[in-house]
Design an enzyme around this catalytic site. Structure first.
Site, PDB file in Angstrom:
ATOM      1  N   LYS A  63       1.906 -14.422   5.315  1.00 55.64           N
ATOM      2  CA  LYS A  63       2.043 -13.000   4.967  1.00 55.64           C
ATOM      3  C   LYS A  63       2.680 -12.165   6.073  1.00 55.64           C
ATOM      4  CE  LYS A  63      -1.571 -12.079   1.595  1.00 55.64           C
ATOM      5  NZ  LYS A  63      -2.681 -11.166   1.321  1.00 55.64           N
ATOM      6  N   ALA A 105      -1.473   1.180   2.984  1.00 57.10           N
ATOM      7  CA  ALA A 105      -2.363   0.123   2.474  1.00 57.10           C
ATOM      8  C   ALA A 105      -3.235   0.647   1.339  1.00 57.10           C
ATOM      9  CB  ALA A 105      -3.250  -0.405   3.604  1.00 57.10           C
ATOM     10  N   LYS A 188      -5.724   6.447  -7.135  1.00 53.80           N
ATOM     11  CA  LYS A 188      -4.622   7.039  -6.366  1.00 53.80           C
ATOM     12  C   LYS A 188      -4.711   8.563  -6.374  1.00 53.80           C
ATOM     13  CE  LYS A 188      -1.723   5.093  -4.511  1.00 53.80           C
ATOM     14  NZ  LYS A 188      -1.749   4.548  -3.118  1.00 53.80           N
TER      15      LYS A 188
HETATM   16  P1  NAP Z   1       1.086  -4.609  -1.899  1.00 59.40           P
HETATM   17  O1  NAP Z   1       2.257  -5.436  -1.564  1.00 59.40           O
HETATM   18  O2  NAP Z   1      -0.017  -5.263  -2.654  1.00 59.40           O
HETATM   19  O3  NAP Z   1       0.534  -3.936  -0.583  1.00 59.40           O
HETATM   20  C1  NAP Z   1      -0.761  -3.465  -0.489  1.00 59.40           C
HETATM   21  C2  NAP Z   1      -1.192  -3.535   0.961  1.00 59.40           C
HETATM   22  O4  NAP Z   1      -2.530  -3.040   1.057  1.00 59.40           O
HETATM   23  C3  NAP Z   1      -1.193  -4.964   1.506  1.00 59.40           C
HETATM   24  O5  NAP Z   1      -0.766  -4.931   2.843  1.00 59.40           O
HETATM   25  C4  NAP Z   1      -2.671  -5.329   1.439  1.00 59.40           C
HETATM   26  O6  NAP Z   1      -3.050  -6.307   2.370  1.00 59.40           O
HETATM   27  C5  NAP Z   1      -3.295  -4.005   1.793  1.00 59.40           C
HETATM   28  N1  NAP Z   1      -4.696  -3.986   1.438  1.00 59.40           N
HETATM   29  C6  NAP Z   1      -5.248  -4.150   0.223  1.00 59.40           C
HETATM   30  N2  NAP Z   1      -6.595  -4.087   0.324  1.00 59.40           N
HETATM   31  C7  NAP Z   1      -6.880  -3.897   1.639  1.00 59.40           C
HETATM   32  C8  NAP Z   1      -8.068  -3.764   2.399  1.00 59.40           C
HETATM   33  N3  NAP Z   1      -9.280  -3.806   1.844  1.00 59.40           N
HETATM   34  N4  NAP Z   1      -7.964  -3.564   3.738  1.00 59.40           N
HETATM   35  C9  NAP Z   1      -6.758  -3.509   4.348  1.00 59.40           C
HETATM   36  N5  NAP Z   1      -5.594  -3.638   3.683  1.00 59.40           N
HETATM   37  C10 NAP Z   1      -5.655  -3.835   2.345  1.00 59.40           C
HETATM   38  O7  NAP Z   1       1.504  -3.360  -2.795  1.00 59.40           O
HETATM   39  P2  NAP Z   1       2.703  -2.315  -2.690  1.00 59.40           P
HETATM   40  O8  NAP Z   1       3.323  -2.288  -4.022  1.00 59.40           O
HETATM   41  O9  NAP Z   1       3.526  -2.558  -1.501  1.00 59.40           O
HETATM   42  O10 NAP Z   1       1.890  -0.958  -2.519  1.00 59.40           O
HETATM   43  C11 NAP Z   1       1.867  -0.270  -1.281  1.00 59.40           C
HETATM   44  C12 NAP Z   1       1.444   1.153  -1.546  1.00 59.40           C
HETATM   45  O11 NAP Z   1       2.373   1.772  -2.438  1.00 59.40           O
HETATM   46  C13 NAP Z   1       0.066   1.300  -2.195  1.00 59.40           C
HETATM   47  O12 NAP Z   1      -0.545   2.451  -1.650  1.00 59.40           O
HETATM   48  C14 NAP Z   1       0.415   1.548  -3.664  1.00 59.40           C
HETATM   49  O13 NAP Z   1      -0.604   2.255  -4.336  1.00 59.40           O
HETATM   50  C15 NAP Z   1       1.681   2.383  -3.499  1.00 59.40           C
HETATM   51  N6  NAP Z   1       2.541   2.408  -4.662  1.00 59.40           N
HETATM   52  C16 NAP Z   1       3.099   1.246  -5.118  1.00 59.40           C
HETATM   53  C17 NAP Z   1       3.935   1.295  -6.213  1.00 59.40           C
HETATM   54  C18 NAP Z   1       4.595   0.068  -6.754  1.00 59.40           C
HETATM   55  O14 NAP Z   1       5.152   0.099  -7.851  1.00 59.40           O
HETATM   56  N7  NAP Z   1       4.560  -1.053  -6.013  1.00 59.40           N
HETATM   57  C19 NAP Z   1       4.195   2.512  -6.853  1.00 59.40           C
HETATM   58  C20 NAP Z   1       3.627   3.673  -6.346  1.00 59.40           C
HETATM   59  C21 NAP Z   1       2.811   3.611  -5.247  1.00 59.40           C
HETATM   60  P3  NAP Z   1      -3.194  -7.855   1.939  1.00 59.40           P
HETATM   61  O15 NAP Z   1      -1.810  -8.406   1.954  1.00 59.40           O
HETATM   62  O16 NAP Z   1      -4.078  -8.414   2.982  1.00 59.40           O
HETATM   63  O17 NAP Z   1      -3.793  -7.874   0.574  1.00 59.40           O
END
Ligand code: NAP
Length: 376
Positions: A63, A105, A188
């Site tokens: 990762k 995160a 969120k």
């Molecule tokens: P992602 O790849 O799943 O990233 C999520 C991150 O949060 C990962 O680094 C994960 O770590 C970490 N995380 C989850 N649970 C945790 C915990 N208990 N303690 C510490 N770290 C934790 O998802 P993403 O799509 O990049 O999303 C990133 C942000 O963008 C989030 O806030 C999400 O709500 C927001 N967002 C995403 C989208 C979309 O379409 N992707 C749209 C709007 C907003 P691990 O790798 O260890 O699990």
């Protein structure tokens, strides 16, 4: 689209950053290995920043190897340390001395949640509380950039009817999601509301939030676990072989979301919420774009499925019947003008995010490449 070009906006951000010195010391990125945060870390490193990334397990090379590789290719420096959203005090050490904090995160899991409170609500809300409590304890912090979501702007597509302008914009708040109905969106919205409350209770640091739509576009790691990746993989998995619901998404490219974070963090005048949506596409349109780009050898969706059929099958596909009733068949519309004007964003078209993302899935062997059938 209007406003400054990407290049002139970047030059302006450089000057503004120098004025405020926001990036003059280390910069913290929480969840640095995430799908979106990885692009942000890469861009910060390319600008020569000293990046402190928190991840749950820095020793998990699967990762983190792409981050170390990005650091090796860029002038900036990267250190990774362990932090958990649910552990109070977890972010203090990494934040010490930082002027700028990017809090990205938060688990992005929107379907098939077995325990929504544990899986998404507590990490989103308590994680935001922990990061902002750490900011309140860290005298160097001047700005926090929070990755919020369109999910904090609206809950269901049918909410569009209640908007003043017939489009979702930064004035809108999601008031329709609950712990039981759309728990990810509820989480969120609650996390962003909490962030504004905490920010207004002090005056040392300012808060800027970004509210992206569905983020698509190439991932830097083949191990990216975001729901964004599974949503696109579903187009090749056979799930949509018979057809798709009449469901639309506001879409934005992951590289543009990272750029918007950079500008929100470094631009001295950045403030408030910023909707980030390049365009709206239905599942069927995404399928058409993929078929045009990659041929008909994949199980791309051929048609719209009748909504009563979709409602009947909803529980088998990880969504509720209430979700179907309040989202399927409703159009979406967004106004991202503020991000264009104030952050100087010029978004890539949504279709490009779709095509570039599917290409990355093929290149990384996450989807098996299929030859174009003869004559197609
Ligand atoms: P992602 O790849 O799943 O990233 C999520 C991150 O949060 C990962 O680094 C994960 O770590 C970490 N995380 C989850 N649970 C945790 C915990 N208990 N303690 C510490 N770290 C934790 O998802 P993403 O799509 O990049 O999303 C990133 C942000 O963008 C989030 O806030 C999400 O709500 C927001 N967002 C995403 C989208 C979309 O379409 N992707 C749209 C709007 C907003 P691990 O790798 O260890 O699990």
């Amino acid at each position: 689209m209007g406003g400054k070009t990407a290049e002139s906006g970047t030059a302006a951000s450089d000057r503004e950053a120098d004025e405020r010195g926001l990036a003059s010391g280390p910069v913290l990125v929480t969840g640095a290995n995430g799908y979106l945060a990885s692009w942000l870390v890469k861009r910060l490193l390319e600008r020569g920043c000293e990046v402190r990334g928190t991840v749950r397990d820095p020793a998990d090379t699967r990762k983190t190897e792409h981050l170390r590789r990005a650091a090796g290719e860029a002038p900036g420096r990267l250190s990774l340390s362990a932090a958990d959203l649910l552990a109070p005090g977890s972010f203090d050490a990494a934040m010490a001395g930082c002027h700028l904090v990017f809090h990205t995160a938060s688990p992005f899991i929107a379907r098939s949640l077995r325990n929504p409170r544990r899986q998404v609500i507590e990490p989103a809300i308590e994680g935001t509380r922990n990061v902002l409590d750490a900011a309140n304890r860290t005298a160097s912090v001047r700005r926090v950039v929070l990755t919020s979501s369109v999910a904090a702007v609206y809950g269901d597509a049918c909410d569009l009817a209640a908007t003043d302008a017939g489009r979702f914009d930064e004035r809108c708040w999601n008031t329709s999601s609950t712990e039981r109905h759309q728990p990810y969106s509820y989480a969120k919205a609650a996390a962003e509301r909490l962030a504004w409350q905490v920010s207004e209770s002090q005056d040392r640091w300012d808060l800027v939030t970004l509210n992206p739509g569905l983020v698509l576009g190439p991932a830097l790691s083949r191990h990216a676990g975001s729901e964004s990746v599974s949503i696109l993989r579903d187009f090749a998995s056979g799930l949509y072989r018979l057809g798709v619901p009449a469901l639309e998404f506001g879409i934005v490219d992951v590289r543009d979301v990272a750029e918007a974070h950079l500008r929100a963090g470094l631009g001295s005048s950045a403030a408030g919420r910023h909707l980030l949506v390049a365009g709206t596409l239905s599942l069927l349109e995404i399928g058409r774009i993929l078929r045009d780009a990659f041929g008909s050898g994949y199980a791309f969706p051929p048609r719209i499925l009748p909504t009563p059929f979709v409602r009947l099958l909803a529980p088998l596909t990880g969504v509720s019947q209430a979700f179907v009733s309040r989202n399927v068949g409703y159009p979406l519309a967004f106004d991202s003008g503020r991000a264009e004007r104030e952050l100087g964003m010029a978004f890539r078209p949504a279709g490009q995010a779709v095509v570039d993302h599917f290409r990355q899935l093929l290149d990384d062997g996450l989807v098996v490449e299929r030859p174009r059938p003869a004559g197609r």
